[in-house]
Design an enzyme around this catalytic site. Structure first.
Site, PDB file in Angstrom:
ATOM      1  N   TYR A  42       0.756  -1.201   0.071  1.00 29.49           N
ATOM      2  CA  TYR A  42      -0.025  -0.070   0.053  1.00 29.49           C
ATOM      3  C   TYR A  42       0.703   1.262  -0.054  1.00 29.49           C
ATOM      4  O   TYR A  42       0.365   2.421  -0.313  1.00 29.49           O
ATOM      5  CB  TYR A  42      -1.022   0.051   1.367  1.00 29.49           C
ATOM      6  N   ILE A 226     -12.628  -5.265   7.506  1.00 31.41           N
ATOM      7  CA  ILE A 226     -11.819  -3.952   7.355  1.00 31.41           C
ATOM      8  C   ILE A 226     -12.136  -3.104   6.352  1.00 31.41           C
ATOM      9  O   ILE A 226     -11.442  -2.609   5.410  1.00 31.41           O
ATOM     10  CB  ILE A 226     -10.241  -4.353   7.322  1.00 31.41           C
ATOM     11  N   LYS A 228     -12.605   0.486   4.322  1.00 30.06           N
ATOM     12  CA  LYS A 228     -11.843   1.587   4.119  1.00 30.06           C
ATOM     13  C   LYS A 228     -12.629   2.812   4.085  1.00 30.06           C
ATOM     14  O   LYS A 228     -13.677   2.931   3.313  1.00 30.06           O
ATOM     15  CB  LYS A 228     -10.866   1.444   3.010  1.00 30.06           C
ATOM     16  N   SER A 229     -12.210   3.767   5.008  1.00 31.03           N
ATOM     17  CA  SER A 229     -12.953   5.264   4.595  1.00 31.03           C
ATOM     18  C   SER A 229     -11.985   6.194   5.419  1.00 31.03           C
ATOM     19  O   SER A 229     -11.333   5.946   6.356  1.00 31.03           O
ATOM     20  CB  SER A 229     -14.285   5.397   5.323  1.00 31.03           C
ATOM     21  N   ARG A 234     -18.296   8.710   8.056  1.00 35.43           N
ATOM     22  CA  ARG A 234     -18.770   7.155   7.612  1.00 35.43           C
ATOM     23  C   ARG A 234     -17.714   6.146   8.450  1.00 35.43           C
ATOM     24  O   ARG A 234     -18.012   5.246   8.730  1.00 35.43           O
ATOM     25  CB  ARG A 234     -17.880   7.253   6.095  1.00 35.43           C
ATOM     26  N   ASN A 238     -19.256   2.996  10.239  1.00 38.38           N
ATOM     27  CA  ASN A 238     -18.719   1.766  10.001  1.00 38.38           C
ATOM     28  C   ASN A 238     -18.530   0.968  11.341  1.00 38.38           C
ATOM     29  O   ASN A 238     -18.318  -0.186  11.432  1.00 38.38           O
ATOM     30  CB  ASN A 238     -17.621   1.625   9.284  1.00 38.38           C
TER      31      ASN A 238
END
Length: 272
Positions: A42, A226, A228-229, A234, A238
């Protein structure tokens, strides 16, 4: 993963890099996330590390409260002489002295080194550099080969969403005694999950968002998620998945959305 507890809701960090990425991870930690998932590939372990260091300095959490997962790439596959330096490099980028979970990101079967890689990674648990080890994108065949070598990964992180639920693959993971961690758990935007009747009906009844309904579906099936945000609102949504539940009928309706398409990238043809 005896004696190691992994929070069932974590923050995916793919593409959360640089200063903005660090801010997003810090916001998640401040909101209450205690599980952060990153990877060498990543290119953001440094950003995650900055966020963690900032949160620790501010007293947002202690290191013992954080579950930190990372993964390494194909060029590090092999014995301890390759695996340990890869893990140590990740720890330096993250700015921590140990990781809670390190995964082999892809099996890369054309190299045929994932079994010895798993053995070397498992051996690092005794050193204190990692608390637990696992795999990502490993199919039934890959897990079988690990088992033949006396290796049982406690975690397999794979792509699971309502349209690509890969029930056979999940069953194989469970048969090996491993937990499924679902990445990309909401699914791709082009799939139009938010328009599916099974989803919209559950949203209407619960008053929750599409994302919350789908993530709750994962949790009720026993998976770790898991999502993503980078958006704090958000992120908070989540994380708020335990105050409602889906009915058996709603669960079955979402299960029925699976179209057999499978994941976007298959480990027999993709890897890094």
């Amino acid at each position: 993963m005896a004696g190691v507890e992994m929070p069932r809701i974590g923050l995916g960090t793919w593409r959360l890099a640089g200063e903005e990425g660090a801010d997003a991870v810090h916001a998640a930690l401040a909101a209450g996330y205690r599980h952060v998932d990153t990877a060498e590939n990543y290119g953001n372990e440094d950003a995650v590390g900055l966020a963690v260091a900032r949160a620790l300095a501010e007293g947002v959490l202690t290191r013992d409260e954080l579950f930190l997962t990372t993964k390494f790439n194909r060029e590090h596959h092999g014995g301890p002489e390759r695996v340990r330096p890869a893990v140590e490099a990740s720890l330096r980028r993250l700015g921590v002295d140990h990781a809670d979970l390190v995964l082999i990101h892809w099996p890369n079967p054309e190299q045929d080194r994932y079994v010895e890689t798993a053995a070397a990674l498992a051996g690092l648990v005794e050193t204190g550099l990692i608390r637990a080890w696992g795999v990502s994108n490993f199919t039934a065949e890959h897990l079988d080969r690990l088992a033949e070598a006396g290796l049982r990964a406690p975690v397999d992180q794979i792509q699971v969403d309502p349209v690509a639920a890969i029930p056979g693959w999940q069953a194989a993971v469970h048969a090996h005694g491993a937990v499924v961690t679902a990445y990309s758990p909401i699914g791709r935007a082009e799939l139009g999950i938010e328009t599916r009747e099974a989803i919209t009906a559950a949203v209407a009844r619960t008053g929750r968002t599409v994302q919350q309904v789908v993530l709750r579906w994962h949790l009720q099936h026993g998976r770790v998620v898991i999502p993503k945000s980078a958006d704090p609102a958000r992120q908070a949504e989540n994380l708020d998945l335990l105050s409602f539940s889906l009915t058996p009928v709603e669960m079955a309706g979402i299960d029925a959305l699976d179209d057999g398409s499978g994941p976007r990238q298959h480990p027999e043809t993709f890897g890094h």
